[in-house]
Design a protein around this motif. Structure first.
Motif, short mmCIF file in Angstrom:
data_model
loop_
_atom_site.label_atom_id
_atom_site.label_comp_id
_atom_site.label_asym_id
_atom_site.label_seq_id
_atom_site.Cartn_x
_atom_site.Cartn_y
_atom_site.Cartn_z
N GLU A 269 0.87 -1.13 0.00
CA GLU A 269 -0.11 0.01 -0.18
C GLU A 269 0.83 1.30 -0.04
N VAL A 270 2.07 1.36 -0.39
CA VAL A 270 2.89 2.37 -0.36
C VAL A 270 2.55 3.06 -1.62
N THR A 271 2.32 4.39 -1.42
CA THR A 271 1.67 5.34 -2.56
C THR A 271 2.64 6.45 -2.72
N ARG B 17 -5.28 16.28 -3.60
CA ARG B 17 -6.48 16.16 -4.44
C ARG B 17 -6.76 15.04 -4.79
N PHE B 18 -5.76 14.26 -5.34
CA PHE B 18 -6.01 12.86 -5.86
C PHE B 18 -5.64 11.89 -4.78
N THR B 19 -6.34 10.63 -4.86
CA THR B 19 -6.17 9.27 -4.20
C THR B 19 -6.25 8.13 -5.16
N ILE B 20 -5.16 7.36 -5.01
CA ILE B 20 -4.97 6.28 -5.91
C ILE B 20 -5.23 5.14 -4.79
N SER B 21 -5.90 4.04 -5.17
CA SER B 21 -6.31 2.84 -4.68
C SER B 21 -6.40 1.77 -5.47
#
Length: 116
Positions: free
Chosen positions: A55-57, A66-70
């Protein structure tokens, strides 16, 4: 055969939100990293966000806050939630997957247009 299919792009006003999805055709067990890149007209393709090693982003400065990666491993889908969109976010957004056996795969892209 690897297929990455992006969806969720479209036209939105400044300050609006979109959620991009990338459906991955292969098992995710052999994936090292997954990310989103974008390319605006006349510009080079640039990193937006990446998720790796669990889960390292990591985010581009323009995307932070503003943005979220998942990702949803069960659905084999990568997401990019984009909030407070700005005209400078207008670009074609590409899904990228790097496999642990060396393959670097790209989707065909989805267009995001932010009107002022």
């Amino acid at each position: 055969q690897v297929q990455l299919v992006e969806s969720g792009g479209g036209l939105v006003q400044t300050g609006g939100s979109l959620r991009l999805s990338c459906a991955i055709s292969t098992s995710i067990l052999s994936i090292n990293a997954m990310g989103w890149y974008r390319q605006a007209p006349g510009n080079q393709r640039e990193l937006v966000a990446v998720i790796a090693g669990g889960e390292v982003t990591n985010y581009a400065d323009s995307a932070k806050g503003r943005f979220t990666i998942s990702r949803d491993n069960a659905k084999k889908t990568l997401y990019l939630q984009m909030n407070n969109l700005k005209p400078e976010d207008t670009a074609v957004y590409y899904c990228n997957v790097r496999y642990n056996y060396g393959l670097n795969a790209w989707g065909k892209g989805t267009l995001v247009t932010v009107s002022s």
